[in-house]
Design a protein around this motif. Structure first.
Motif, PDB file in Angstrom:
ATOM      1  N   ARG A 136      -3.400  -3.303  -0.935  1.00  0.00           N
ATOM      2  CA  ARG A 136      -3.386  -3.500   0.671  1.00  0.00           C
ATOM      3  C   ARG A 136      -4.354  -2.939   1.790  1.00  0.00           C
ATOM      4  O   ARG A 136      -4.475  -2.697   2.848  1.00  0.00           O
ATOM      5  CB  ARG A 136      -2.195  -3.381   1.524  1.00  0.00           C
ATOM      6  N   ASP A 139      -6.244  -4.194   4.637  1.00  0.00           N
ATOM      7  CA  ASP A 139      -5.592  -4.745   5.720  1.00  0.00           C
ATOM      8  C   ASP A 139      -5.574  -3.445   6.720  1.00  0.00           C
ATOM      9  O   ASP A 139      -5.503  -2.329   6.364  1.00  0.00           O
ATOM     10  CB  ASP A 139      -3.968  -5.029   5.345  1.00  0.00           C
ATOM     11  N   ARG A 144      -0.424  -4.270   7.456  1.00  0.00           N
ATOM     12  CA  ARG A 144       0.499  -3.685   6.437  1.00  0.00           C
ATOM     13  C   ARG A 144       1.906  -3.400   6.678  1.00  0.00           C
ATOM     14  O   ARG A 144       2.711  -3.799   5.984  1.00  0.00           O
ATOM     15  CB  ARG A 144      -0.349  -2.235   6.108  1.00  0.00           C
ATOM     16  N   TYR A 148       5.244  -5.387   5.406  1.00  0.00           N
ATOM     17  CA  TYR A 148       6.310  -4.630   4.874  1.00  0.00           C
ATOM     18  C   TYR A 148       7.573  -5.004   5.542  1.00  0.00           C
ATOM     19  O   TYR A 148       8.524  -5.277   4.615  1.00  0.00           O
ATOM     20  CB  TYR A 148       5.824  -3.171   4.883  1.00  0.00           C
ATOM     21  N   ASN A 164       4.264  -9.095  -2.127  1.00  0.00           N
ATOM     22  CA  ASN A 164       2.799  -9.313  -2.073  1.00  0.00           C
ATOM     23  C   ASN A 164       2.172 -10.373  -2.712  1.00  0.00           C
ATOM     24  O   ASN A 164       0.928 -10.278  -3.285  1.00  0.00           O
ATOM     25  CB  ASN A 164       2.435  -7.903  -2.875  1.00  0.00           C
TER      26      ASN A 164
END
Ligand code: UDP
Ligand code: MG
Length: 337
Positions: A136, A139, A144, A148, A164
């Motif tokens: 990631r 990003d 991110r 999450y 993901n």
């Protein structure tokens, strides 16, 4: 079970204001598939690229129309306005008539190099080859963090979701037919697809940074997607209300006991008016929340019913004699000759 038949493939790409990089994406995807057509390990027979313009306000549709005029393997679908990524994707998927289809984003973040691995998985019998991003780093911290929180809270709510995995995936004909049997309007494909069952394989890929332009997922759209994910699959939020009601009822029952003991065993410690004020608040509060929870249970049931989801999906069946018809083309539509 493997099959040696050659198969057709459709690639679906939803596009919203992607004029900046779309020409490049089309060229890359076409050349990638072209090389796969002559790859001895890949039994690809024919191929089509379906580009869905999700109500773009830039030159996206003009680009799609021009590409489609140039190459008959490219076809375009233009939605009347911006319906959002998930709806644009399903519009493309409903127009797939191939043995397998791959969905991917227009910004080349989904590495076209993974298409080969997906096709190999399909040839090995996978119905779903789910692209899972390995990194990631491309990003922003914000993206991110929100991603999450999104996956964690969905798992907490009991939504089966593959970490993901965005909407980069291959689907066999039968998996796609299973998906299309879900007629709900509020689509959350990332939750729906793992719930289909069938043979699933994860295909790792390296996520690149966006080839052109900025993200088309505004914060509003992201929150909408997350809420949709949370409420499309789970009755848990409604059930929590019921549990809260039970908890408050239990607390009020204990308090009633406590107050009665004080009132009759230690009358000198009882404060006048306290019991008659506090207890009804607890008791009524508990009953009210519990009642809302009961309503929630019914509303949850109605919600699940109105979706009219299929009750089951069939993966294989055998003929009455017991022979496995798995490779019979009539019953194994994902590899037609
Ligand atoms: N997209 C779409 N409609 C929308 C928003 C996005 O069709 O309302 C498409 C967009 O063109 C891209 C894909 O969905 O092909 C994913 O969007 P984006 O790359 O902006 O999302 P991110 O990768 O930033 O999450
Ligand atoms: Mg992107």
């Amino acid at each position: 079970m493997k099959s040696n038949k050659r198969y057709s493939l459709d690639i679906v790409i939803p596009c919203f204001n992607e004029a900046g990089g779309l020409a490049n994406t089309i060229t890359l995807v076409m050349s990638c598939v072209q090389s796969l057509l002559s790859d001895p390990e890949i039994r690809l027979k024919t191929f089509r690229l379906i580009l869905v313009d999700d109500g773009s306000r830039d030159q996206t549709w003009a680009l799609i129309a021009a590409a489609s005029a140039r190459d008959q393997r490219i076809c375009g679908i233009r939605l009347s306005r911006n319906f959002g990524h998930q709806s644009a994707l399903i519009a493309g998927l409903e127009n797939v008539d191939a043995d397998a289809c791959i969905s991917m984003d227009a910004d080349l973040q989904h590495d076209v190099g993974a298409i080969r691995a997906m096709l190999l998985a399909f040839q090995d019998g996978a119905d779903l080859a789910l692209g899972v991003r390995e990194n990631r780093q491309t990003d922003t911290l914000f993206k991110r963090g929100t991603a999450y929180a999104f996956y964690a809270s969905l798992r907490l709510l009991g939504v089966g979701i593959v970490a993901n995995h965005a909407d980069y995936r291959l689907m066999s004909r039968r998996a796609l037919d299973g998906l299309l049997a879900h007629k709900e309007v509020n689509l959350f494909l990332r939750g729906l697809i793992p719930s289909l069952g069938f043979n699933v394989i994860l295909v790792p890929y390296t996520c690149k940074s966006r080839a052109a332009g900025g993200t088309k997922y505004t914060l509003r759209k992201m929150i909408g997607l997350a809420l949709n994910g949370a409420t499309s699959f789970s009755m848990r939020p409604l059930r929590l209300i019921g549990l809260l009601g039970l908890l408050v009822c239990a607390i009020s029952a204990v308090s009633i006991l406590y107050v009665l003991v004080i009132r009759f065993a230690y009358p000198e410690r009882a404060i006048a008016g306290w019991a008659s004020t506090v207890l009804p608040i607890f008791a009524l509060g508990g009953v009210q929340i519990l009642s809302i929870g009961v309503l929630g249970e019914y509303i949850g049931k109605i919600y699940m019913e109105v979706k009219r989801r299929p009750r089951y999906l069939i993966q294989d069946s055998t003929e009455r004699g017991g022979a496995d018809k798995k490779d019979d083309q009539r019953n194994h539509p994902d590899i037609r000759s």
